[in-house]
Design an enzyme around this catalytic site. Structure first.
Site, PDB file in Angstrom:
ATOM      1  CE  LYS A 167     -39.896 -32.178   9.437  1.00 19.50           C
ATOM      2  NZ  LYS A 167     -40.272 -31.574  10.688  1.00 19.50           N
ATOM      3  CE1 TYR A 183     -36.732 -33.783   8.548  1.00 16.83           C
ATOM      4  CE2 TYR A 183     -36.036 -32.930   6.411  1.00 16.83           C
ATOM      5  CZ  TYR A 183     -36.447 -32.717   7.711  1.00 16.83           C
ATOM      6  OH  TYR A 183     -36.580 -31.432   8.175  1.00 16.83           O
ATOM      7  CB  SER A 201     -38.388 -29.364   5.262  1.00 17.00           C
ATOM      8  OG  SER A 201     -37.238 -29.412   4.457  1.00 17.00           O
TER       9      SER A 201
HETATM   10  P1  NAD Z   1     -32.795 -29.947  16.206  1.00 16.94           P
HETATM   11  O1  NAD Z   1     -32.448 -31.381  16.174  1.00 16.94           O
HETATM   12  O2  NAD Z   1     -31.728 -28.991  16.591  1.00 16.94           O
HETATM   13  O3  NAD Z   1     -34.054 -29.687  17.148  1.00 16.94           O
HETATM   14  C1  NAD Z   1     -35.060 -30.628  17.359  1.00 16.94           C
HETATM   15  C2  NAD Z   1     -35.307 -30.721  18.851  1.00 16.94           C
HETATM   16  O4  NAD Z   1     -36.339 -31.675  19.078  1.00 16.94           O
HETATM   17  C3  NAD Z   1     -34.066 -31.201  19.610  1.00 16.94           C
HETATM   18  O5  NAD Z   1     -33.861 -30.383  20.740  1.00 16.94           O
HETATM   19  C4  NAD Z   1     -34.422 -32.627  20.024  1.00 16.94           C
HETATM   20  O6  NAD Z   1     -33.811 -32.992  21.243  1.00 16.94           O
HETATM   21  C5  NAD Z   1     -35.935 -32.551  20.127  1.00 16.94           C
HETATM   22  N1  NAD Z   1     -36.625 -33.822  19.886  1.00 16.94           N
HETATM   23  C6  NAD Z   1     -36.380 -34.712  18.903  1.00 16.94           C
HETATM   24  N2  NAD Z   1     -37.239 -35.758  19.012  1.00 16.94           N
HETATM   25  C7  NAD Z   1     -38.031 -35.502  20.085  1.00 16.94           C
HETATM   26  C8  NAD Z   1     -39.120 -36.189  20.688  1.00 16.94           C
HETATM   27  N3  NAD Z   1     -39.531 -37.376  20.233  1.00 16.94           N
HETATM   28  N4  NAD Z   1     -39.706 -35.629  21.756  1.00 16.94           N
HETATM   29  C9  NAD Z   1     -39.281 -34.422  22.251  1.00 16.94           C
HETATM   30  N5  NAD Z   1     -38.259 -33.743  21.726  1.00 16.94           N
HETATM   31  C10 NAD Z   1     -37.644 -34.271  20.631  1.00 16.94           C
HETATM   32  O7  NAD Z   1     -33.384 -29.574  14.771  1.00 16.94           O
HETATM   33  P2  NAD Z   1     -33.718 -28.160  14.183  1.00 16.94           P
HETATM   34  O8  NAD Z   1     -32.748 -27.886  13.105  1.00 16.94           O
HETATM   35  O9  NAD Z   1     -33.906 -27.183  15.263  1.00 16.94           O
HETATM   36  O10 NAD Z   1     -35.110 -28.483  13.478  1.00 16.94           O
HETATM   37  C11 NAD Z   1     -36.342 -28.249  14.130  1.00 16.94           C
HETATM   38  C12 NAD Z   1     -37.462 -28.724  13.240  1.00 16.94           C
HETATM   39  O11 NAD Z   1     -37.360 -28.056  11.991  1.00 16.94           O
HETATM   40  C13 NAD Z   1     -37.410 -30.216  12.929  1.00 16.94           C
HETATM   41  O12 NAD Z   1     -38.729 -30.699  12.909  1.00 16.94           O
HETATM   42  C14 NAD Z   1     -36.803 -30.273  11.548  1.00 16.94           C
HETATM   43  O13 NAD Z   1     -37.243 -31.395  10.823  1.00 16.94           O
HETATM   44  C15 NAD Z   1     -37.341 -28.994  10.930  1.00 16.94           C
HETATM   45  N6  NAD Z   1     -36.489 -28.482   9.851  1.00 16.94           N
HETATM   46  C16 NAD Z   1     -35.185 -28.222  10.063  1.00 16.94           C
HETATM   47  C17 NAD Z   1     -34.388 -27.752   9.034  1.00 16.94           C
HETATM   48  C18 NAD Z   1     -32.924 -27.448   9.226  1.00 16.94           C
HETATM   49  O14 NAD Z   1     -32.206 -27.291   8.239  1.00 16.94           O
HETATM   50  N7  NAD Z   1     -32.414 -27.347  10.459  1.00 16.94           N
HETATM   51  C19 NAD Z   1     -34.933 -27.548   7.761  1.00 16.94           C
HETATM   52  C20 NAD Z   1     -36.296 -27.803   7.575  1.00 16.94           C
HETATM   53  C21 NAD Z   1     -37.066 -28.269   8.632  1.00 16.94           C
HETATM   54  C1  UD1 Z   2     -30.288 -30.923   2.871  1.00 15.41           C
HETATM   55  C2  UD1 Z   2     -31.279 -32.016   2.563  1.00 15.41           C
HETATM   56  C3  UD1 Z   2     -32.687 -31.453   2.758  1.00 15.41           C
HETATM   57  C4  UD1 Z   2     -32.823 -30.885   4.182  1.00 15.41           C
HETATM   58  C5  UD1 Z   2     -31.750 -29.832   4.409  1.00 15.41           C
HETATM   59  C6  UD1 Z   2     -31.762 -29.263   5.801  1.00 15.41           C
HETATM   60  C7  UD1 Z   2     -30.251 -33.532   0.948  1.00 15.41           C
HETATM   61  C8  UD1 Z   2     -30.219 -33.969  -0.478  1.00 15.41           C
HETATM   62  N1  UD1 Z   2     -31.079 -32.493   1.214  1.00 15.41           N
HETATM   63  O1  UD1 Z   2     -30.549 -29.862   1.967  1.00 15.41           O
HETATM   64  O2  UD1 Z   2     -33.609 -32.480   2.558  1.00 15.41           O
HETATM   65  O3  UD1 Z   2     -34.095 -30.284   4.351  1.00 15.41           O
HETATM   66  O4  UD1 Z   2     -30.464 -30.429   4.167  1.00 15.41           O
HETATM   67  O5  UD1 Z   2     -31.351 -30.201   6.727  1.00 15.41           O
HETATM   68  O6  UD1 Z   2     -29.575 -34.077   1.803  1.00 15.41           O
HETATM   69  N2  UD1 Z   2     -22.580 -29.510  -0.050  1.00 15.41           N
HETATM   70  C9  UD1 Z   2     -21.289 -29.729  -0.484  1.00 15.41           C
HETATM   71  N3  UD1 Z   2     -20.433 -30.342   0.363  1.00 15.41           N
HETATM   72  C10 UD1 Z   2     -20.778 -30.757   1.610  1.00 15.41           C
HETATM   73  C11 UD1 Z   2     -22.114 -30.524   2.044  1.00 15.41           C
HETATM   74  C12 UD1 Z   2     -22.978 -29.902   1.178  1.00 15.41           C
HETATM   75  O7  UD1 Z   2     -20.922 -29.380  -1.609  1.00 15.41           O
HETATM   76  O8  UD1 Z   2     -19.938 -31.325   2.313  1.00 15.41           O
HETATM   77  C13 UD1 Z   2     -23.506 -28.822  -0.959  1.00 15.41           C
HETATM   78  C14 UD1 Z   2     -24.709 -29.672  -1.319  1.00 15.41           C
HETATM   79  O9  UD1 Z   2     -24.444 -30.419  -2.475  1.00 15.41           O
HETATM   80  C15 UD1 Z   2     -25.771 -28.590  -1.534  1.00 15.41           C
HETATM   81  C16 UD1 Z   2     -25.342 -27.439  -0.619  1.00 15.41           C
HETATM   82  O10 UD1 Z   2     -24.000 -27.687  -0.281  1.00 15.41           O
HETATM   83  O11 UD1 Z   2     -25.708 -28.147  -2.833  1.00 15.41           O
HETATM   84  C17 UD1 Z   2     -26.180 -27.383   0.640  1.00 15.41           C
HETATM   85  O12 UD1 Z   2     -26.184 -28.674   1.220  1.00 15.41           O
HETATM   86  P1  UD1 Z   2     -26.907 -29.004   2.586  1.00 15.41           P
HETATM   87  O13 UD1 Z   2     -26.450 -28.060   3.635  1.00 15.41           O
HETATM   88  O14 UD1 Z   2     -26.735 -30.463   2.844  1.00 15.41           O
HETATM   89  O15 UD1 Z   2     -28.432 -28.650   2.312  1.00 15.41           O
HETATM   90  P2  UD1 Z   2     -29.408 -29.186   1.169  1.00 15.41           P
HETATM   91  O16 UD1 Z   2     -28.775 -30.203   0.316  1.00 15.41           O
HETATM   92  O17 UD1 Z   2     -29.986 -27.993   0.491  1.00 15.41           O
END
Ligand code: NAD
Ligand code: UD1
Length: 351
Positions: free
Chosen positions: A165, A161, A137
């Site tokens: 990572k 979190y 991330s």
């Molecule tokens: P998500 O929660 O939709 O998907 C994660 C999946 O993993 C889910 O289906 C959940 O049921 C499964 N899971 C959780 N813990 C588990 C375990 N112990 N054993 C087996 N399965 C398990 O999340 P996502 O948005 O698809 O994210 C996927 C990965 O990407 C995560 O590792 C997350 O940290 C990373 N990531 C996500 C974002 C984002 O904004 N969505 C950003 C950066 C990194």
């Molecule tokens: C957040 C997490 C980041 C994580 C990412 C994906 C924080 C500080 N950062 O990123 O660690 O990897 O989500 O899960 O939590 N915003 C509003 N109003 C809202 C929600 C969001 O103004 O109700 C703004 C936030 O201030 C930000 C932008 O929208 O500027 C995006 O927010 P968000 O979707 O939460 O993502 P990040 O903050 O970039």
């Protein structure tokens, strides 16, 4: 075509990636505890593929289980071997991802994210499967405010979190450096994945506590929330609100397919790649676009800055462009349209 293990493959990013990998002809075994997803997604993946004229019936297998359960996870590798289907690479999505929950429950976050990954890596090593794409991330970077973030920019996660990572990335690097076995490792550092598959059949499980921008936008558009809180209008940005690099989930899924292709061809590799579009949009720009393309009302109000936010988080994605021969193609308009196509059907209880 390869035999791939996708941990967390029914989640938001996992399901879209599995869809694209199946479309390319790969065979997949999905391991998911369903803690943040549903088995129904499996049917939906098949439905989308059928719609695209592709059959995946014998190319997708699902095992419900927790990656922390060593006996269970070992049975997955063993069963593949017994069936003469060695797992060639792992796409590792399984994990917990809420920043706020991670601060409230650090032990659980370290346990799921780190212990789960250690179990997985142990088994991969044992079963001679040493190719992995890891879901990292942009949250691991130290905020640098106005410049594009490069892979060699300073790292400094500020929450639990992000710490998990970065710890996993460091563990993977130690494994890579150790000369006794050869590993091919790609850490994909996602920026802000949003949207949904164009079909509207799969998407993000917006749970009740989701406090990211798009889940809140959907909640307001669905009239489950009166007004969207905008965190800060006094940031040093074009309109005073924070700028982020939103990337369409399908572009992100395709980046995984390219990264997989890359590790399948390499014996020893370690790559950190930013996966973003390289373009930043402010909160107000996103609200405006969402309203415009979905023809809906999004009332909003300003609140003070959110703790932990940074004004400008945008990727320099040139490494990913070069190494993966990949580029993000979908516009903010498509992100907003597809997010709403999925989000408007969400049940009242979940959003
Ligand atoms: P998500 O929660 O939709 O998907 C994660 C999946 O993993 C889910 O289906 C959940 O049921 C499964 N899971 C959780 N813990 C588990 C375990 N112990 N054993 C087996 N399965 C398990 O999340 P996502 O948005 O698809 O994210 C996927 C990965 O990407 C995560 O590792 C997350 O940290 C990373 N990531 C996500 C974002 C984002 O904004 N969505 C950003 C950066 C990194
Ligand atoms: C957040 C997490 C980041 C994580 C990412 C994906 C924080 C500080 N950062 O990123 O660690 O990897 O989500 O899960 O939590 N915003 C509003 N109003 C809202 C929600 C969001 O103004 O109700 C703004 C936030 O201030 C930000 C932008 O929208 O500027 C995006 O927010 P968000 O979707 O939460 O993502 P990040 O903050 O970039």
């Amino acid at each position: 075509m390869a035999y791939i293990l996708a941990t967390g493959g029914l989640g938001f990013i996992g399901s879209h990636t599995c869809l694209e990998l199946l479309a390319l002809g790969h065979e997949i075994i999905i391991v998911d505890s369903l803690i943040n997803s549903s088995k129904e997604t499996l049917n939906k993946i098949n439905e989308v593929l059928e719609f695209r004229g592709i059959s995946a019936i014998n190319r997708i297998l699902f095992k419900k289980g927790d990656i922390r359960d060593l006996v269970f996870l070992k049975s997955v590798f063993q069963e593949a071997l017994v069936n003469n289907k060695k797992i060639e690479a792992v796409v590792h999505f399984a994990g917990l991802k809420s920043v706020s929950d991670s601060i409230l429950a650090p032990i659980n976050y370290w346990d799921v994210n780190l212990s789960g990954t250690i179990n997985l890596l142990n088994l991969m090593d044992k079963y001679n499967c040493r190719k992995i794409i890891f879901s990292s991330s942009a949250t691991i970077y130290k905020p640098i405010n106005s410049k594009l973030i490069k892979e060699n920019s300073d790292l400094n996660p500020i929450n639990t979190y992000g710490n998990t990572k970065l710890a996993i990335e460091k563990l993977l690097y130690d494994i890579y450096k150790n000369g006794s076995t050869k590993w091919a490792i790609v850490n994909l550092r996602y920026f802000n994945p949003v949207g949904a598959d164009r079909s509207g059949l799969i998407g993000e499980n917006y749970n009740i506590n989701s406090n990211n921008l798009f889940p809140i936008l959907i909640k307001v558009a669905n009239r489950k929330l009166d007004s969207l809180p905008v965190f800060g209008n006094d940031w040093p940005t074009k309109d005073g609100t924070c700028v982020r690099d939103y990337i369409h989930i399908t572009d992100l899924a395709i980046a995984h397919a390219k990264a997989l292709n890359n590790v399948l061809q390499k014996n020893k590799e370690f790559l950190n790649l930013n996966i973003g579009t390289g373009r930043g949009f402010s909160v107000l720009e996103v609200i405006k676009k969402f309203k415009e393309v979905n023809d809906c009302d999004i009332p909003f109000h300003f609140l003070p800055r959110r703790n932990g936010d940074a004004p400008f988080v945008v990727a320099d994605n040139s490494l990913a462009n070069t190494f993966l021969k990949w580029e993000a193609k979908k516009s903010l308009k498509e992100m907003c349209l597809d997010a709403w196509r999925w989000g408007r059907h969400k049940t009242k209880s979940s959003i």
